[in-house]
Design an enzyme around this catalytic site. Structure first.
Site, PDB file in Angstrom:
ATOM      1  NE  ARG A  99      -0.142   1.506   5.042  1.00 45.02           N
ATOM      2  CZ  ARG A  99       0.888   0.749   4.664  1.00 45.02           C
ATOM      3  NH1 ARG A  99       1.861   1.293   3.962  1.00 45.02           N
ATOM      4  NH2 ARG A  99       0.951  -0.526   4.979  1.00 45.02           N
ATOM      5  CG  ASP A 129       3.220   0.380   7.312  1.00 44.09           C
ATOM      6  OD1 ASP A 129       3.987   0.249   6.346  1.00 44.09           O
ATOM      7  OD2 ASP A 129       2.909  -0.562   8.062  1.00 44.09           O
ATOM      8  CE  LYS A 172      -2.831  -2.531   3.245  1.00 43.96           C
ATOM      9  NZ  LYS A 172      -2.692  -2.902   4.634  1.00 43.96           N
ATOM     10  N   GLY A 173       2.133   1.078   0.362  1.00 43.33           N
ATOM     11  CA  GLY A 173       2.994   2.217   0.639  1.00 43.33           C
ATOM     12  C   GLY A 173       3.144   3.226  -0.484  1.00 43.33           C
ATOM     13  CG  ASP A 193       6.871   2.507   0.122  1.00 41.09           C
ATOM     14  OD1 ASP A 193       7.665   1.725  -0.444  1.00 41.09           O
ATOM     15  OD2 ASP A 193       6.136   2.151   1.060  1.00 41.09           O
ATOM     16  CG  ASP A 229      15.121  -1.191   3.926  1.00 35.68           C
ATOM     17  OD1 ASP A 229      16.159  -0.600   4.209  1.00 35.68           O
ATOM     18  OD2 ASP A 229      14.512  -1.909   4.749  1.00 35.68           O
ATOM     19  CB  VAL A 271      11.237   7.158   7.266  1.00 36.92           C
ATOM     20  CG1 VAL A 271      12.575   7.775   7.597  1.00 36.92           C
ATOM     21  CG2 VAL A 271      11.339   6.285   6.024  1.00 36.92           C
TER      22      VAL A 271
HETATM   23  P1  IMP Z   1      13.010  -3.936   0.759  1.00 39.90           P
HETATM   24  O1  IMP Z   1      12.428  -5.153   0.091  1.00 39.90           O
HETATM   25  O2  IMP Z   1      13.882  -4.301   1.922  1.00 39.90           O
HETATM   26  O3  IMP Z   1      13.685  -2.985  -0.196  1.00 39.90           O
HETATM   27  O4  IMP Z   1      11.838  -3.205   1.483  1.00 39.90           O
HETATM   28  C1  IMP Z   1      10.905  -2.541   0.839  1.00 39.90           C
HETATM   29  C2  IMP Z   1       9.657  -2.385   1.671  1.00 39.90           C
HETATM   30  O5  IMP Z   1       9.907  -2.410   3.076  1.00 39.90           O
HETATM   31  C3  IMP Z   1       9.105  -1.034   1.380  1.00 39.90           C
HETATM   32  O6  IMP Z   1       8.244  -1.052   0.284  1.00 39.90           O
HETATM   33  C4  IMP Z   1       8.401  -0.703   2.679  1.00 39.90           C
HETATM   34  O7  IMP Z   1       7.103  -1.231   2.649  1.00 39.90           O
HETATM   35  C5  IMP Z   1       9.197  -1.402   3.735  1.00 39.90           C
HETATM   36  N1  IMP Z   1      10.141  -0.484   4.396  1.00 39.90           N
HETATM   37  C6  IMP Z   1      11.485  -0.427   4.258  1.00 39.90           C
HETATM   38  N2  IMP Z   1      12.023   0.555   5.002  1.00 39.90           N
HETATM   39  C7  IMP Z   1      10.989   1.160   5.616  1.00 39.90           C
HETATM   40  C8  IMP Z   1      10.890   2.281   6.519  1.00 39.90           C
HETATM   41  O8  IMP Z   1      11.869   2.947   6.899  1.00 39.90           O
HETATM   42  N3  IMP Z   1       9.635   2.607   6.925  1.00 39.90           N
HETATM   43  C9  IMP Z   1       8.523   1.920   6.538  1.00 39.90           C
HETATM   44  N4  IMP Z   1       8.565   0.880   5.691  1.00 39.90           N
HETATM   45  C10 IMP Z   1       9.788   0.499   5.247  1.00 39.90           C
HETATM   46 MG    MG Z   2       6.227  -0.980   0.229  1.00 35.46          MG
END
Ligand code: IMP
Ligand code: MG
Length: 173
Positions: free
Chosen positions: A163, A157, A41-42, A98, A101, A151
């Site tokens: 959100r 969220d 949803k982000g 959004d 990470d 964040v």
């Molecule tokens: P990744 O797969 O580790 O790149 O993570 C991506 C997903 O993790 C993002 O789409 C977010 O939903 C969540 N996420 C990563 N870091 C944060 C943060 O600092 N705050 C909130 N959600 C996060």
């Molecule tokens: Mg996300």
């Protein structure tokens, strides 16, 4: 107890950055149309604001994946919960996120979407935390590179809360 949220990036700065990103899209895709895919949803807050500023024809679709539980740690497992409604074959696709990470979510999505033969494919993310990357993937367009902090706001969220904050915030200890 109510948590205190500090402002990391103000509402005005976010809005200005989104306008700049839309301007780039308007130039890069002049004479074409773009099919933007939001990761639920982000990404929806960012995606809506971005879409409102895009001047070439826009179509939209959504996907949903999960990689986080109701906490701030990644499980490292990405699972598809909702697939696209429409085919992306031959379309100029922009995948909207959004935050990038670890990059696991996007690398999973890039893999399955590129197999569907879009005419072009780009990743746009509002935020990037490059310090935490575990995969070899970079977004094509990034709003803000941020340090390794958790964040919230602008779609992001913490256990499904915050959100709707209009700025990028950090939960203060
Ligand atoms: P990744 O797969 O580790 O790149 O993570 C991506 C997903 O993790 C993002 O789409 C977010 O939903 C969540 N996420 C990563 N870091 C944060 C943060 O600092 N705050 C909130 N959600 C996060
Ligand atoms: Mg996300």
């Amino acid at each position: 107890m109510a948590e205190k949220i500090g402002v990391l990036i103000s509402e005005d700065k976010v809005a200005e950055k989104i306008r700049e990103m839309a301007d780039t899209i308007n130039k890069d895709y002049a004479g074409k149309s773009v099919h933007i895919i939001g990761v639920l949803k982000g990404s929806i807050f960012f995606m809506c604001e971005l879409a409102k500023k895009i001047e070439v024809p826009v179509t939209m679709d959504f996907m949903s994946v999960t990689s986080y539980g109701n906490d701030t740690k990644s499980s490292g497992v990405v699972r598809l919960i909702k697939d696209l409604d429409e085919s992306i074959e031959g379309r100029d696709v922009i995948l909207v996120e959004d935050i990038m990470d670890s990059g696991r979510t996007l690398s999973y999505l890039v893999k399955i979407l590129k197999e569907r033969k879009p005419a072009s494919f780009r990743i746009i993310t509002l935020l990037d935390k490059p310090d935490r990357r575990v995969v070899d993937l970079e977004p094509d367009m990034t709003g803000f590179v941020i340090p390794d902090r958790f964040v919230v706001g602008c779609g992001l969220d913490c256990a499904q809360k915050y959100r709707n904050l209009p700025y990028i915030g950090v939960i203060e200890e």
